[in-house]
Design a protein around this motif. Structure first.
Motif, PDB file in Angstrom:
ATOM      1  N   SER A 221      -3.122 -36.463 -96.116  1.00 34.62           N
ATOM      2  CA  SER A 221      -3.258 -35.222 -96.879  1.00 34.62           C
ATOM      3  C   SER A 221      -4.491 -35.268 -97.768  1.00 34.62           C
ATOM      4  O   SER A 221      -5.171 -36.292 -97.883  1.00 34.62           O
ATOM      5  CB  SER A 221      -2.007 -34.978 -97.732  1.00 34.62           C
ATOM      6  OG  SER A 221      -1.915 -35.967 -98.742  1.00 34.62           O
ATOM      7  N   VAL A 222      -4.747 -34.130 -98.413  1.00 33.19           N
ATOM      8  CA  VAL A 222      -5.783 -34.023 -99.439  1.00 33.19           C
ATOM      9  C   VAL A 222      -5.118 -33.418-100.668  1.00 33.19           C
ATOM     10  O   VAL A 222      -4.380 -32.435-100.560  1.00 33.19           O
ATOM     11  CB  VAL A 222      -6.949 -33.124 -98.984  1.00 33.19           C
ATOM     12  CG1 VAL A 222      -8.041 -33.084-100.048  1.00 33.19           C
ATOM     13  CG2 VAL A 222      -7.523 -33.612 -97.663  1.00 33.19           C
ATOM     14  N   ALA A 223      -5.343 -34.018-101.819  1.00 31.73           N
ATOM     15  CA  ALA A 223      -4.711 -33.540-103.055  1.00 31.73           C
ATOM     16  C   ALA A 223      -5.764 -33.427-104.157  1.00 31.73           C
ATOM     17  O   ALA A 223      -6.758 -34.156-104.162  1.00 31.73           O
ATOM     18  CB  ALA A 223      -3.587 -34.483-103.483  1.00 31.73           C
ATOM     19  N   LEU A 224      -5.511 -32.520-105.086  1.00 29.21           N
ATOM     20  CA  LEU A 224      -6.390 -32.333-106.235  1.00 29.21           C
ATOM     21  C   LEU A 224      -5.582 -32.550-107.502  1.00 29.21           C
ATOM     22  O   LEU A 224      -4.666 -31.787-107.812  1.00 29.21           O
ATOM     23  CB  LEU A 224      -6.984 -30.914-106.222  1.00 29.21           C
ATOM     24  CG  LEU A 224      -7.847 -30.508-107.424  1.00 29.21           C
ATOM     25  CD1 LEU A 224      -9.050 -31.431-107.577  1.00 29.21           C
ATOM     26  CD2 LEU A 224      -8.312 -29.049-107.272  1.00 29.21           C
ATOM     27  N   PHE A 225      -5.881 -33.620-108.218  1.00 27.81           N
ATOM     28  CA  PHE A 225      -5.264 -33.876-109.512  1.00 27.81           C
ATOM     29  C   PHE A 225      -6.224 -34.696-110.353  1.00 27.81           C
ATOM     30  O   PHE A 225      -7.191 -35.274-109.838  1.00 27.81           O
ATOM     31  CB  PHE A 225      -3.894 -34.574-109.378  1.00 27.81           C
ATOM     32  CG  PHE A 225      -3.899 -35.859-108.595  1.00 27.81           C
ATOM     33  CD1 PHE A 225      -4.169 -37.076-109.202  1.00 27.81           C
ATOM     34  CD2 PHE A 225      -3.613 -35.858-107.235  1.00 27.81           C
ATOM     35  CE1 PHE A 225      -4.154 -38.265-108.492  1.00 27.81           C
ATOM     36  CE2 PHE A 225      -3.592 -37.041-106.508  1.00 27.81           C
ATOM     37  CZ  PHE A 225      -3.866 -38.244-107.142  1.00 27.81           C
ATOM     38  N   GLU A 497      -1.337 -26.981 -89.637  1.00 34.66           N
ATOM     39  CA  GLU A 497      -0.679 -26.468 -90.830  1.00 34.66           C
ATOM     40  C   GLU A 497      -1.171 -25.056 -91.147  1.00 34.66           C
ATOM     41  O   GLU A 497      -2.374 -24.779 -91.075  1.00 34.66           O
ATOM     42  CB  GLU A 497      -0.976 -27.397 -92.002  1.00 34.66           C
ATOM     43  CG  GLU A 497      -0.370 -26.987 -93.329  1.00 34.66           C
ATOM     44  CD  GLU A 497      -0.758 -27.941 -94.436  1.00 34.66           C
ATOM     45  OE1 GLU A 497       0.139 -28.466 -95.122  1.00 34.66           O
ATOM     46  OE2 GLU A 497      -1.978 -28.185 -94.611  1.00 34.66           O
ATOM     47  N   ALA A 498      -0.236 -24.164 -91.481  1.00 33.24           N
ATOM     48  CA  ALA A 498      -0.586 -22.797 -91.882  1.00 33.24           C
ATOM     49  C   ALA A 498      -0.776 -22.785 -93.396  1.00 33.24           C
ATOM     50  O   ALA A 498       0.202 -22.841 -94.145  1.00 33.24           O
ATOM     51  CB  ALA A 498       0.515 -21.821 -91.472  1.00 33.24           C
ATOM     52  N   LEU A 499      -2.015 -22.722 -93.841  1.00 37.48           N
ATOM     53  CA  LEU A 499      -2.303 -22.834 -95.270  1.00 37.48           C
ATOM     54  C   LEU A 499      -2.627 -21.461 -95.860  1.00 37.48           C
ATOM     55  O   LEU A 499      -3.568 -20.789 -95.424  1.00 37.48           O
ATOM     56  CB  LEU A 499      -3.480 -23.781 -95.502  1.00 37.48           C
ATOM     57  CG  LEU A 499      -3.801 -24.045 -96.971  1.00 37.48           C
ATOM     58  CD1 LEU A 499      -2.695 -24.879 -97.621  1.00 37.48           C
ATOM     59  CD2 LEU A 499      -5.145 -24.744 -97.126  1.00 37.48           C
ATOM     60  N   HIS A 555      -2.332 -32.503 -93.129  1.00 32.68           N
ATOM     61  CA  HIS A 555      -2.322 -31.559 -94.250  1.00 32.68           C
ATOM     62  C   HIS A 555      -3.718 -31.318 -94.817  1.00 32.68           C
ATOM     63  O   HIS A 555      -4.577 -32.204 -94.805  1.00 32.68           O
ATOM     64  CB  HIS A 555      -1.419 -32.092 -95.365  1.00 32.68           C
ATOM     65  CG  HIS A 555      -0.019 -32.347 -94.923  1.00 32.68           C
ATOM     66  ND1 HIS A 555       0.890 -31.331 -94.706  1.00 32.68           N
ATOM     67  CD2 HIS A 555       0.643 -33.502 -94.641  1.00 32.68           C
ATOM     68  CE1 HIS A 555       2.050 -31.847 -94.320  1.00 32.68           C
ATOM     69  NE2 HIS A 555       1.921 -33.158 -94.272  1.00 32.68           N
ATOM     70  N   GLY A 556      -3.902 -30.093 -95.333  1.00 38.29           N
ATOM     71  CA  GLY A 556      -5.196 -29.716 -95.891  1.00 38.29           C
ATOM     72  C   GLY A 556      -5.063 -29.018 -97.225  1.00 38.29           C
ATOM     73  O   GLY A 556      -3.969 -28.852 -97.782  1.00 38.29           O
ATOM     74  N   LEU A 557      -6.223 -28.564 -97.730  1.00 38.11           N
ATOM     75  CA  LEU A 557      -6.304 -27.978 -99.066  1.00 38.11           C
ATOM     76  C   LEU A 557      -7.503 -27.040 -99.096  1.00 38.11           C
ATOM     77  O   LEU A 557      -8.510 -27.291 -98.428  1.00 38.11           O
ATOM     78  CB  LEU A 557      -6.482 -29.095-100.104  1.00 38.11           C
ATOM     79  CG  LEU A 557      -6.577 -28.741-101.575  1.00 38.11           C
ATOM     80  CD1 LEU A 557      -5.212 -28.308-102.096  1.00 38.11           C
ATOM     81  CD2 LEU A 557      -7.075 -29.947-102.378  1.00 38.11           C
ATOM     82  N   PHE A 558      -7.366 -25.947 -99.837  1.00 38.31           N
ATOM     83  CA  PHE A 558      -8.518 -25.072-100.071  1.00 38.31           C
ATOM     84  C   PHE A 558      -8.860 -25.121-101.553  1.00 38.31           C
ATOM     85  O   PHE A 558      -7.983 -24.985-102.412  1.00 38.31           O
ATOM     86  CB  PHE A 558      -8.220 -23.630 -99.650  1.00 38.31           C
ATOM     87  CG  PHE A 558      -9.421 -22.729 -99.780  1.00 38.31           C
ATOM     88  CD1 PHE A 558     -10.332 -22.621 -98.751  1.00 38.31           C
ATOM     89  CD2 PHE A 558      -9.634 -22.001-100.952  1.00 38.31           C
ATOM     90  CE1 PHE A 558     -11.455 -21.794 -98.880  1.00 38.31           C
ATOM     91  CE2 PHE A 558     -10.750 -21.187-101.089  1.00 38.31           C
ATOM     92  CZ  PHE A 558     -11.660 -21.084-100.046  1.00 38.31           C
ATOM     93  N   VAL A 559     -10.147 -25.304-101.851  1.00 46.73           N
ATOM     94  CA  VAL A 559     -10.624 -25.313-103.234  1.00 46.73           C
ATOM     95  C   VAL A 559     -11.645 -24.195-103.379  1.00 46.73           C
ATOM     96  O   VAL A 559     -12.681 -24.196-102.695  1.00 46.73           O
ATOM     97  CB  VAL A 559     -11.265 -26.665-103.606  1.00 46.73           C
ATOM     98  CG1 VAL A 559     -11.652 -26.669-105.083  1.00 46.73           C
ATOM     99  CG2 VAL A 559     -10.318 -27.818-103.310  1.00 46.73           C
ATOM    100  N   GLY A 560     -11.339 -23.222-104.243  1.00 45.33           N
ATOM    101  CA  GLY A 560     -12.245 -22.100-104.454  1.00 45.33           C
ATOM    102  C   GLY A 560     -13.544 -22.523-105.115  1.00 45.33           C
ATOM    103  O   GLY A 560     -13.621 -23.578-105.768  1.00 45.33           O
ATOM    104  N   GLU A 561     -14.567 -21.699-104.957  1.00 44.47           N
ATOM    105  CA  GLU A 561     -15.904 -22.048-105.449  1.00 44.47           C
ATOM    106  C   GLU A 561     -15.916 -22.295-106.956  1.00 44.47           C
ATOM    107  O   GLU A 561     -16.533 -23.257-107.431  1.00 44.47           O
ATOM    108  CB  GLU A 561     -16.891 -20.933-105.096  1.00 44.47           C
ATOM    109  CG  GLU A 561     -18.350 -21.309-105.308  1.00 44.47           C
ATOM    110  CD  GLU A 561     -18.797 -22.431-104.393  1.00 44.47           C
ATOM    111  OE1 GLU A 561     -19.571 -23.301-104.862  1.00 44.47           O
ATOM    112  OE2 GLU A 561     -18.383 -22.448-103.218  1.00 44.47           O
ATOM    113  N   LYS A 562     -15.224 -21.458-107.715  1.00 47.12           N
ATOM    114  CA  LYS A 562     -15.218 -21.641-109.171  1.00 47.12           C
ATOM    115  C   LYS A 562     -14.570 -22.955-109.565  1.00 47.12           C
ATOM    116  O   LYS A 562     -15.062 -23.672-110.445  1.00 47.12           O
ATOM    117  CB  LYS A 562     -14.492 -20.466-109.836  1.00 47.12           C
ATOM    118  CG  LYS A 562     -15.242 -19.149-109.738  1.00 47.12           C
ATOM    119  CD  LYS A 562     -14.483 -18.032-110.439  1.00 47.12           C
ATOM    120  CE  LYS A 562     -15.218 -16.705-110.318  1.00 47.12           C
ATOM    121  NZ  LYS A 562     -14.468 -15.598-110.972  1.00 47.12           N
TER     122      LYS A 562
END
Length: 577
Positions: A221-225, A497-499, A555-562
């Motif tokens: 997976s990819v996680a943001l913390f 995965e449907a993200l 698993h994946g992750l989306f990170v917005g530009e801001k």
């Protein structure tokens, strides 16, 4: 309401399968050969259609004479029996499960529609991609070095990149030109497998392997913390990664929370969006099997709670977090070291007589005494899509894909049906009820991340062909308890995965997009597909032709530009291993 996207264009550039492709890089180290040692076999060929690809061999001679002797003895004297199909690399690493090379940042063409301006940012997905070809060795689908596939979206343009997570295991094996840390998860089937483990332990003793620096694959997976992106796996610590301005991916190090983290943690940590606290757990093959812990927003440990009331190594992959509780689903899969030692294959076994339980503990608990267990016969769940507390605070609701025919999970996963259910647990009476939400087999789903741990209405679930190979997407309305939209990827086309990605400034919970990598097996081409989440047919609003094949992954992750502008390559003030 089912629609189908058109067949992916057939003129996409072929990647990894063309005759001109370069083989995976392997270190060219001098080799010391013992007298009488058999010659090193040529690197095996991976056959894909009419093309063949040379991969580095995983059994190059060991440069230490004594270990080289034992390696040669194991290879030449101990014959391997036929492998089960689920771990036979010739079958497992076929088609779009075959490994690919890294792809540097590459501009891509939008071949359908237009990329929404509110989708500027990065989608990044993890998955297994072995850099060495197993030669006569068992290899399960869940094994393989972690490879990150990212697509950076900016002002209607897309840049794709694939990079390995630079784990300690990967770097060690590249330096030595051979497999150094054997895969225990794929299982032991003969004495040769045990012998390889003995050789690896000898390398640890002689200092050639330093397990304190890592041993996992970072492929889940990819996680943001802690304001940092991480590549995760449940058998090791996380690896921090950095996304560059030109769309490249760099590994910055293995993260240990300033020396306070256990040696492994779940690939699905949860972050409280209000406090920034990180909640996680360690599943371990030895007692105590489960340890619940949390860190503050800066990565400093707050509390560690060993769960002594869990008496068996019942496998737990994911958990849920609500306003007041953490929720853990035990399963009928049990980790068993004896399976390995008895040469019975993988270190897990299905226990049909076991009674699955759901454990609920206050998220700020200080001891195991606060854990409550609820027996739920036949309830096996690997992912919890969401959970929340009802307004009366007496009940907890979980939305979970329940795995039926679990005995097939490790060997014939295509025979496992994932039944999406809404489970209600009354914390006062102990009463449990469930509602079936779909007749389909649904897994690898998501919700609007703003509703994590809170009551929500919509789910976006992938339709299971053979997880992680998914044939489409379904939208579920929890208020009506039924499907309200669906989309098939079409004949021979499969995604993952449907993200769900919320639109900037969205007011409605389902105002946004569903994204996935989709592969056309007939044309051997991959696309990045963007679907309108509010559309009754999940209409495709944009499709990007990718420069190479993207294997099915996890698993994946989306990170917005801001948000991406504020992400740090490493948590401030904390060290690495």
């Amino acid at each position: 309401m089912t629609s189908s996207i058109s067949r992916l264009p057939s003129n996409t550039l072929r990647h990894q399968d063309a005759a001109t492709e370069k083989p995976l890089a392997a270190a060219n180290k001098p080799v010391i050969k013992m007298a009488g040692q058999p010659p090193t076999p040529p690197a095996p060929k991976l056959i894909i259609g009419q093309h063949q690809r040379t991969l580095p061999s995983s059994s190059n001679p060991n440069p230490i004479p004594l270990l080289s002797f034992f390696t040669a003895l194991i290879t030449s004297k101990l014959s391997n029996p036929p492998l089960p199909s689920s771990v036979d690399p010739e079958l497992v690493l076929a088609g779009n499960f075959a490994p690919v090379d890294e792809t540097p940042p590459t501009d891509c063409s939008v071949v359908h529609g237009q990329l929404p301006s509110s989708l500027d940012g990065v989608y990044i997905r993890n998955g297994p991609n072995p850099h060495l070809r197993p030669r006569g060795l068992a290899h399960h689908l869940f094994d393989g070095d972690g490879m990150l596939h990212s697509i950076r979206l900016s002002r209607g343009r897309a840049t794709f990149c694939s990079r390995y997570v630079q784990s300690y295991k990967l770097k060690l094996e590249r330096e030595n030109g051979c497999a150094m840390i054997p895969s225990v998860f794929s299982g032991f089937y003969c004495l040769a497998d045990v012998g390889r483990l003995v050789v690896a332990l000898a390398r640890v003793v002689t200092g050639r392997i330093n397990l304190a620096q890592g041993f996992g694959l970072a492929n889940t997976s990819v996680a943001l913390f802690c304001n940092t992106l991480f590549a995760m796996i449940e058998t090791d610590r996380p690896y921090a990664i950095r996304l560059t301005e030109n769309g490249d991916i760099e590994t910055t190090g293995r993260f240990d929370f300033g020396g306070e983290a256990p040696i492994n943690m779940t690939a699905h940590p949860k972050v409280d969006s209000e406090t920034g606290e990180v909640f996680s757990f360690q599943f371990f093959p030895f007692f105590p099997y489960l340890t619940f812990f949390r860190f503050d927003s800066n990565g400093s440990k707050r509390q560690k709670v060993p769960i002594f009331s869990m008496k068996k190594a019942s496998y737990i992959h994911d958990f849920a977090l609500t306003k007041r509780y953490a929720i853990f689903p035990e399963s009928q899969l049990e980790v068993s070291a004896m399976n390995l030692m008895a040469l019975k294959g993988m270190p897990m076994k299905f226990r049909p007589t076991a009674q699955p339980r759901i454990g609920i503990i206050p998220r700020n608990a200080e001891s195991d005494s606060e854990m409550r267990w609820f027996t739920v016969p036949g309830f096996n769940a690997f992912h919890i899509i969401n959970a929340w507390e009802e307004e009366d605070e007496d009940s907890i609701v979980l939305v979970v894909p329940r795995a039926l025919s679990l005995e097939n999970f490790l060997g014939r996963i295509e025979k496992v049906h994932f039944s999406l259910q809404k489970l209600r647990i009354n914390m006062k009476s102990g009463a449990i009820s469930s509602t079936l939400l779909s007749e389909r087999s649904l897994e690898l789903g998501s919700i609007n991340a703003a509703y994590l741990g809170k009551k929500n209405r919509y789910l976006f679930m992938a339709v299971a062909e053979a997880v992680p190979k998914m044939s489409g997407v379904v939208k579920i309305d929890l208020e009506s308890g039924r499907e309200v939209a669906s989309r098939s990827y079409g004949p021979g086309c499969f995604g993952g995965e449907a993200l769900f990605v919320a639109r900037d400034g969205a007011g409605d919970e389902d105002d946004g997009f569903v994204v996935s990598y989709v592969h056309n097996e007939m044309a051997n081409e991959s696309q990045f597909v963007v679907m309108d989440a509010k559309s009754p047919a999940l209409e495709v609003v944009a499709a990007v032709r990718l420069p190479g094949r993207v294997p099915y992954g996890f698993h994946g992750l989306f990170v917005g530009e801001k948000q991406l502008e504020t992400v740090e390559p490493w948590p401030t003030g904390l060290s690495s291993t």
